[in-house]
Design a protein around this motif. Structure first.
Motif, PDB file in Angstrom:
ATOM      1  N   ALA A  92       0.817  -1.215   0.000  1.00  0.00           N
ATOM      2  CA  ALA A  92       0.000   0.000   0.000  1.00  0.00           C
ATOM      3  C   ALA A  92       0.851   1.266   0.000  1.00  0.00           C
ATOM      4  O   ALA A  92       0.486   2.269  -0.629  1.00  0.00           O
ATOM      5  N   THR A  93       1.973   1.228   0.696  1.00  0.00           N
ATOM      6  CA  THR A  93       2.846   2.402   0.748  1.00  0.00           C
ATOM      7  C   THR A  93       3.395   2.727  -0.633  1.00  0.00           C
ATOM      8  O   THR A  93       3.422   3.896  -1.049  1.00  0.00           O
ATOM      9  N   LYS A  94       3.814   1.711  -1.351  1.00  0.00           N
ATOM     10  CA  LYS A  94       4.318   1.907  -2.714  1.00  0.00           C
ATOM     11  C   LYS A  94       3.208   2.426  -3.621  1.00  0.00           C
ATOM     12  O   LYS A  94       3.413   3.347  -4.415  1.00  0.00           O
ATOM     13  N   PHE A  95       2.027   1.836  -3.491  1.00  0.00           N
ATOM     14  CA  PHE A  95       0.883   2.262  -4.296  1.00  0.00           C
ATOM     15  C   PHE A  95       0.571   3.731  -4.038  1.00  0.00           C
ATOM     16  O   PHE A  95       0.390   4.528  -4.968  1.00  0.00           O
ATOM     17  N   ALA A  96       0.521   4.112  -2.769  1.00  0.00           N
ATOM     18  CA  ALA A  96       0.200   5.496  -2.410  1.00  0.00           C
ATOM     19  C   ALA A  96       1.247   6.467  -2.937  1.00  0.00           C
ATOM     20  O   ALA A  96       0.917   7.578  -3.378  1.00  0.00           O
ATOM     21  N   HIS A  97       2.522   6.052  -2.898  1.00  0.00           N
ATOM     22  CA  HIS A  97       3.603   6.916  -3.385  1.00  0.00           C
ATOM     23  C   HIS A  97       3.441   7.187  -4.878  1.00  0.00           C
ATOM     24  O   HIS A  97       3.589   8.352  -5.322  1.00  0.00           O
ATOM     25  N   ILE A  98       3.153   6.165  -5.652  1.00  0.00           N
ATOM     26  CA  ILE A  98       3.029   6.342  -7.100  1.00  0.00           C
ATOM     27  C   ILE A  98       1.794   7.162  -7.441  1.00  0.00           C
ATOM     28  O   ILE A  98       1.839   8.046  -8.316  1.00  0.00           O
ATOM     29  N   ILE A  99       0.686   6.910  -6.768  1.00  0.00           N
ATOM     30  CA  ILE A  99      -0.521   7.706  -7.003  1.00  0.00           C
ATOM     31  C   ILE A  99      -0.261   9.173  -6.654  1.00  0.00           C
ATOM     32  O   ILE A  99      -0.672  10.091  -7.371  1.00  0.00           O
TER      33      ILE A  99
END
Length: 246
Positions: A92-99
Motif C-alpha cells: 500500500a505504501t508503494k501504491f500510495a507513493h506512485i498515485i
C-alpha cells in the motif's frame, strides 16, 4: 516565431530534458522544474528560470512557482514508476507513493500554475500507453496514469471556455532512466530525443491526443477490442510480461 514561455516538470532527465533542449534551441523561454538540484544547476544557464521542488511537497511547489511569469505552455512530465511485485502481499505504501507522485501532485501543480496560463495557452500531460490495456505488476503505475488521462480529458472540457487547450500524450517505450530499470523486453523502444520531437510537433499543432510509436500503440488499441478473456490469457501466459513502464 515569437518566443513562448514554456514550463516543464521533470526537466532534468529523459523526455523532459530532451524537450527542454528542443525548446531552448528554438529560442523559447523555458522554466525547468525538477527535484535534482545538481541536474538543475547543469542546465540553469540555458534556462529562463529553474524551480527546484519535490512534486509530493505542496509547500515547495507553491513557494517555487509563486513568482513565475505568465505561461504559454505547461508540460506535466514528472513522474515515477514502481511495480507491485507480489500482488498477494500488496504494498500500500508503494501504491500510495506512485498515485501521489503521478496523479495527486497534478492537483497541487494545477492550483499553482493554472492562474498563470495565458489565454490561448496549452497544457500537456505526458501519460503512458500503459492505460490502453492493463498490464501485470502495473496496478500502481497504470492506475496513476489512467487518472491522469481522465484529468486531462475533463480539463479539456472545462478549459475550452478559457481558450486553453489540453494535449494528452501516450508514449510507448522510451529509453529514460526510469525504463533503464525495466527487466523485460521493451518492443519498439525509442530514444528520449525521438519522443520529444514527436511531442513538440504535436504540441505545435495543438493536437488533443498524441500516441507513438504507432507500431506499438495501434497494436495495443487493436488488442483492446478483443474479448477480455483473450488478451488476459495472452498477458498471463507470457512469462516475460512483467509490467509496462513507458
Amino acid at each position: 516565431m515569437t518566443a513562448k514561455t514554456i514550463l516543464i516538470t521533470g526537466a532534468t532527465s529523459g523526455i523532459g530534458l530532451a524537450l527542454f533542449e528542443l525548446y531552448v534551441a528554438r529560442g523559447d523561454k523555458v522554466i525547468a522544474c525538477g527535484r535534482n538540484a545538481q541536474q538543475l544547476n547543469k542546465i540553469s544557464e540555458k534556462a529562463h528560470q529553474v524551480c527546484q521542488f519535490d512534486v509530493n511537497q505542496p509547500n515547495q511547489i507553491q513557494q517555487q512557482l509563486n513568482n513565475i511569469d505568465k505561461l504559454d505552455v505547461v508540460i506535466f512530465n514528472a513522474g515515477d514508476c514502481q511495480y507491485i511485485d507480489d500482488v498477494k502481499h500488496f504494498e500500500a505504501t508503494k501504491f500510495a507513493h506512485i498515485i501521489s507522485t503521478n496523479l495527486t501532485s497534478l492537483g497541487w501543480l494545477l492550483e499553482a500554475i493554472l492562474p498563470k496560463v495565458k489565454t490561448n495557452g496549452q497544457l500537456v500531460f505526458v501519460s503512458s500507453s500503459a492505460t490502453i490495456l492493463p498490464f501485470p505488476r502495473s496496478e500502481a503505475y497504470g492506475a496513476s496514469k489512467a487518472g491522469m488521462d481522465y484529468l486531462a480529458n475533463s480539463l479539456r472540457l472545462d478549459l475550452a471556455a478559457e481558450n486553453i487547450d489540453v494535449t494528452l500524450v501516450h508514449p510507448g517505450f522510451v529509453k529514460t532512466p526510469l525504463t533503464d530499470k525495466n527487466d523485460f523486453n521493451m518492443p519498439f523502444l525509442i530514444t528520449s530525443d525521438q519522443a520529444a520531437k514527436k511531442i513538440l510537433k504535436g504540441v505545435n499543432k495543438r493536437q488533443k491526443y498524441l500516441h507513438f510509436p504507432k507500431r506499438l500503440t495501434l497494436l495495443l488499441k487493436l488488442f483492446s477490442f478483443l474479448p477480455s478473456s483473450i488478451w488476459q490469457k495472452l498477458m498471463t501466459n507470457n512469462n516475460k510480461s512483467k509490467g509496462l513502464n513507458t
